[in-house]
Motif scaffolding. Sequence first.
Motif, PDB file in Angstrom:
ATOM      1  N   MET A 167       0.769  -1.147  -0.029  1.00  0.00           N
ATOM      2  CA  MET A 167      -0.260   0.165  -0.134  1.00  0.00           C
ATOM      3  C   MET A 167       0.762   1.041   0.131  1.00  0.00           C
ATOM      4  O   MET A 167       0.625   2.746  -0.396  1.00  0.00           O
ATOM      5  CB  MET A 167      -0.874   0.075   0.909  1.00  0.00           C
ATOM      6  N   GLU A 168       1.809   1.249   0.596  1.00  0.00           N
ATOM      7  CA  GLU A 168       2.847   2.245   0.507  1.00  0.00           C
ATOM      8  C   GLU A 168       3.332   2.292  -0.264  1.00  0.00           C
ATOM      9  O   GLU A 168       3.579   3.195  -1.130  1.00  0.00           O
ATOM     10  CB  GLU A 168       3.901   2.255   2.099  1.00  0.00           C
ATOM     11  N   ARG A 171       1.590   4.387  -2.339  1.00  0.00           N
ATOM     12  CA  ARG A 171       0.833   5.473  -2.511  1.00  0.00           C
ATOM     13  C   ARG A 171       2.319   6.572  -2.783  1.00  0.00           C
ATOM     14  O   ARG A 171       1.524   7.652  -3.883  1.00  0.00           O
ATOM     15  CB  ARG A 171       1.176   5.953  -0.763  1.00  0.00           C
ATOM     16  N   GLU A 175       2.145   8.954  -5.629  1.00  0.00           N
ATOM     17  CA  GLU A 175       2.564  11.110  -5.351  1.00  0.00           C
ATOM     18  C   GLU A 175       3.565  11.186  -6.614  1.00  0.00           C
ATOM     19  O   GLU A 175       3.933  12.677  -6.625  1.00  0.00           O
ATOM     20  CB  GLU A 175       2.596  10.720  -4.040  1.00  0.00           C
TER      21      GLU A 175
END
Length: 405
Positions: A167-168, A171, A175
């Motif tokens: 999930m990171e 992200r 970004e």
Amino acid sequence: MAPGEEVDLLVVGGGFLGLSTALHAREAGLSVRLVEAARIGSGASGLNGGQVIPGLKYDPETLLSQFGDELGETLVRFAAGTADAVFDLIDRHAMSVPRGRSGWIQAAHTRTALEAQRERNRQWSARGASVALLGEHEVGEMTGASGYLGGWLDRRAGVVDPLALVMELARVAGENGTLICEDDPVSSLRHTGGLWHATTRSGAAVAAKKVVVATNAYADGLVPGLRESLVPLHSFQVATAPLPPELDAAILPHGQAVSDSRRILVYYRKTPDGRLAMGGRGRQSRPRSASDWRHIERAMTRVFPALKGVKIDYRWYGRVAVTPDHLPHIHEPEPGLVTAAGCQGRGVGLMIALGKRLARYAAEGDRRILPLPIQPIRPIPFHAMRQIGVAGAIAWYRLLDGLER
């Protein structure tokens, strides 16, 4: 996706390999669209054992013998650094990922396994790796388990929360400018007019100069022959309730991850909230009830008799891909279309590190960037019968493991 969208790189698949490729391709200056068939984290990247183990199934001298001095040395150096690739990436982007880096223990249950670990230790020690042989008392103290004759400690390894990591990665990739589409599998892929044109199930379309297919064990018919070149296996896992203080202090007190030396091995680690998580191979079909995890629960009390009666809070499974030669494979069936698959139980480090190389290859086009040679896709004969064959092999190996002392 916007009508008429065109990017430098299309990545199909949002697991560790796809997200790492996308993130590093953006850092190389490419525009990137990533398409995931389901939800980020719903596949094996979010549902694996969380062990970050460097190296491959084969020791350095075997790889040098198989690939020759130059390419073999490239592969060995790459494999040695896969855990570094994970932890360095987490630190560089300040990812919120529970993790630890106390090492990985391969625990030996037979004298034969112990001798193999002695040879592995010799080869990696000669290369300056932070590794060590463990005696029976040491492995017992470090694992809290009974029945092991010794083991091998690789201090380069560690553990992560795999769902948090995937999930990171998504992200940070988002970004950094990666366009991410979920719940919309790519249904067709064709090359025309100098571009790759992909259409999804919903009818959305994107054109790309290059494509990386990172579906691994979830390969479908998008790349002809790829699914048939892999053996998908299910990794079943359980996690206990938080351990009572006396068991928490005795089991894995130093935080290492562990795999044993059995043919059908089990692997385990402690979670940050004090649970024991253990996994191993499961049935080839989808689980139907909690009883499908019973073999893991039996293994848990075999390794840790004191856990008998401790509640199991969580059960889950994911699909992993194995290749016939137990090495990752890189294919480029057509110029500009690249795919890689085959984790062999090293997927967290291997796929994240390999994604960085695939991104560079997409940006620069130099095959020397890749740690393995590009090879043709070779479907496995009688692949349609694989479930029967694999189930039979697993049953046979379980019998052999049970007879060994």
